[in-house]
Design a protein around this motif. Structure first.
Motif, PDB file in Angstrom:
ATOM      1  N   HIS A 126      -7.742   7.819   9.419  1.00 13.16           N
ATOM      2  CA  HIS A 126      -6.789   7.749  10.520  1.00 13.16           C
ATOM      3  C   HIS A 126      -5.394   7.586   9.975  1.00 13.16           C
ATOM      4  CE1 HIS A 126      -9.407   7.709  14.107  1.00 13.16           C
ATOM      5  NE2 HIS A 126      -9.923   6.494  13.459  1.00 13.16           N
ATOM      6  N   LEU A 127      -5.378   7.131   8.778  1.00 12.37           N
ATOM      7  CA  LEU A 127      -4.033   6.843   8.167  1.00 12.37           C
ATOM      8  C   LEU A 127      -3.756   8.406   7.409  1.00 12.37           C
ATOM      9  CD1 LEU A 127      -4.324   3.392   6.776  1.00 12.37           C
ATOM     10  CD2 LEU A 127      -2.896   4.152   8.698  1.00 12.37           C
ATOM     11  N   LEU A 165       0.767  -1.287   0.236  1.00 12.01           N
ATOM     12  CA  LEU A 165      -0.027  -0.032   0.001  1.00 12.01           C
ATOM     13  C   LEU A 165       0.739   1.332  -0.069  1.00 12.01           C
ATOM     14  CD1 LEU A 165      -2.928  -1.014   2.625  1.00 12.01           C
ATOM     15  CD2 LEU A 165      -2.969  -1.064  -0.048  1.00 12.01           C
ATOM     16  N   LYS A 166       2.113   1.249   0.660  1.00  9.82           N
ATOM     17  CA  LYS A 166       3.004   2.381   0.766  1.00  9.82           C
ATOM     18  C   LYS A 166       3.436   2.812  -0.438  1.00  9.82           C
ATOM     19  CE  LYS A 166       4.611   1.930   5.507  1.00  9.82           C
ATOM     20  NZ  LYS A 166       5.728   1.391   6.340  1.00  9.82           N
ATOM     21  N   ASP A 216      -8.380  -3.370  12.015  1.00 13.72           N
ATOM     22  CA  ASP A 216      -8.075  -3.221  13.436  1.00 13.72           C
ATOM     23  C   ASP A 216      -6.506  -3.219  13.563  1.00 13.72           C
ATOM     24  OD1 ASP A 216     -10.901  -3.247  14.213  1.00 13.72           O
ATOM     25  OD2 ASP A 216     -10.776  -5.507  14.560  1.00 13.72           O
ATOM     26  N   ARG A 217      -5.943  -3.723  12.621  1.00 13.53           N
ATOM     27  CA  ARG A 217      -4.461  -4.128  12.735  1.00 13.53           C
ATOM     28  C   ARG A 217      -3.673  -2.812  12.438  1.00 13.53           C
ATOM     29  NH1 ARG A 217      -2.393  -9.221  12.564  1.00 13.53           N
ATOM     30  NH2 ARG A 217      -0.435  -8.239  12.908  1.00 13.53           N
ATOM     31  N   SER A 218      -4.126  -1.827  12.213  1.00 12.31           N
ATOM     32  CA  SER A 218      -3.502  -0.539  11.582  1.00 12.31           C
ATOM     33  C   SER A 218      -3.064   0.423  12.736  1.00 12.31           C
ATOM     34  CB  SER A 218      -4.484   0.017  10.795  1.00 12.31           C
ATOM     35  OG  SER A 218      -5.209  -0.549   9.704  1.00 12.31           O
ATOM     36  N   LEU A 219      -3.128  -0.083  14.012  1.00 10.07           N
ATOM     37  CA  LEU A 219      -2.742   0.810  15.083  1.00 10.07           C
ATOM     38  C   LEU A 219      -1.188   1.287  14.900  1.00 10.07           C
ATOM     39  CD1 LEU A 219      -4.110   2.385  17.146  1.00 10.07           C
ATOM     40  CD2 LEU A 219      -3.778   0.547  18.995  1.00 10.07           C
ATOM     41  N   PRO A 220      -0.274   0.297  14.362  1.00 12.34           N
ATOM     42  CA  PRO A 220       1.144   0.688  14.451  1.00 12.34           C
ATOM     43  C   PRO A 220       1.415   1.673  13.569  1.00 12.34           C
ATOM     44  CG  PRO A 220       0.919  -1.840  14.233  1.00 12.34           C
ATOM     45  CD  PRO A 220      -0.403  -1.236  14.169  1.00 12.34           C
ATOM     46  N   TYR A 221       0.497   2.018  12.584  1.00 11.52           N
ATOM     47  CA  TYR A 221       0.629   3.181  11.547  1.00 11.52           C
ATOM     48  C   TYR A 221      -0.137   4.462  12.091  1.00 11.52           C
ATOM     49  CZ  TYR A 221       2.082  -1.064   9.299  1.00 11.52           C
ATOM     50  OH  TYR A 221       2.854  -2.180   8.961  1.00 11.52           O
ATOM     51  N   SER A 256      -0.143  10.030  12.236  1.00  8.79           N
ATOM     52  CA  SER A 256      -0.030   8.797  11.454  1.00  8.79           C
ATOM     53  C   SER A 256       1.318   8.463  10.737  1.00  8.79           C
ATOM     54  CB  SER A 256      -1.051   9.099   9.937  1.00  8.79           C
ATOM     55  OG  SER A 256      -0.606   7.696   9.246  1.00  8.79           O
ATOM     56  N   SER A 257       1.984   7.689  10.806  1.00  9.16           N
ATOM     57  CA  SER A 257       3.325   7.468  10.237  1.00  9.16           C
ATOM     58  C   SER A 257       3.113   6.663   8.882  1.00  9.16           C
ATOM     59  CB  SER A 257       3.960   6.506  10.992  1.00  9.16           C
ATOM     60  OG  SER A 257       3.356   5.111  11.051  1.00  9.16           O
ATOM     61  N   PHE A 258       2.009   6.640   8.263  1.00  7.36           N
ATOM     62  CA  PHE A 258       1.726   6.268   6.879  1.00  7.36           C
ATOM     63  C   PHE A 258       2.347   7.407   5.935  1.00  7.36           C
ATOM     64  CE2 PHE A 258      -0.787   4.796   3.373  1.00  7.36           C
ATOM     65  CZ  PHE A 258      -0.471   3.397   3.173  1.00  7.36           C
ATOM     66  N   PRO A 259       2.834   7.122   4.896  1.00  8.33           N
ATOM     67  CA  PRO A 259       3.358   8.080   3.783  1.00  8.33           C
ATOM     68  C   PRO A 259       2.072   9.077   3.512  1.00  8.33           C
ATOM     69  CG  PRO A 259       4.160   6.085   3.305  1.00  8.33           C
ATOM     70  CD  PRO A 259       3.163   5.547   4.371  1.00  8.33           C
TER      71      PRO A 259
END
Length: 196
Positions: free
Chosen positions: A146-147, A72-73, A98-103, A111-114
């Motif tokens: 959220h991202l 996705l990045k 639900d597993r997106s919390l690290p990002y 958000s740490s997502f690009p």
């Protein structure tokens, strides 16, 4: 420009995949790079709710979530499509969300997502009512928010019970029109310098 499509269906050969394949064919004819991910091809464990990733920014579980996020990045445009399962996204897609919390941090909004990613939401169902599909669109766009991913459009499809329901003249016209409008928008976005 690279487009990554995420098929949230449990059925990798179902109507959602058939729809995304039709859309991808239009993109490729217009010389866009387009990859299709079937969520059913990946192992995605339930979130444990341990909150450790808030500190480490990584999930301690060993599965395929990170693989999907690395794909996705690479995208300029992310398309998430899901059939309606009891009026919501599929269980597989919800577990992935639900597993997106690290990002991202759902409390402070960071958000740490690009940055500068754009997104499209697609919902498809066998029933006739559009309202249910629009609730699903809201859920997917909530995930994007959220991202820090910017939604630039969405579309819903009703009365799709089997793959061949997508082959009617009206459905083909709907898919073609939506994709052509999106291609035009993407070309305009590419030619307009970002202010951010």
């Amino acid at each position: 420009m690279k487009i990554v499509m995420l098929n949230g269906s449990a059925r990798k050969n179902g109507s959602t995949n058939a729809l995304l394949t039709m859309i991808a064919d239009h993109f490729k004819q217009s010389k866009f790079e387009c990859d299709l991910i079937n969520i059913s091809d990946y192992k995605i464990n339930y979130c444990l709710g341990c909150q450790e990733c808030k500190e480490t920014k990584e999930c301690k579980q060993i599965d395929d979530v990170k693989i999907i996020y690395e794909i996705l990045k690479t995208a300029d445009l992310i398309i998430v499509a899901t059939p309606s399962y009891w009026g919501s996204v599929t269980g597989q897609l919800k577990v992935f969300f639900d597993r997106s919390l690290p990002y991202c941090d759902t409390i402070d909004g960071s958000s740490s997502f690009p940055k500068h990613k754009r997104a499209i939401s697609i919902s498809i169902r066998a029933g006739a009512g559009k309202a249910e599909n629009m609730e699903i669109i809201k859920s997917v766009e909530h995930y994007f928010s959220h991202l820090g991913i910017t939604p630039i459009g969405n579309i819903t499809f009703e009365n799709i019970r089997i793959n061949t329901d997508l082959n009617s003249v009206s459905m083909r016209e709907k898919i073609y029109t939506f994709t052509e409008e999106l291609i035009s928008l993407l070309h305009n976005m590419n030619s307009t310098p970002r202010k951010d």
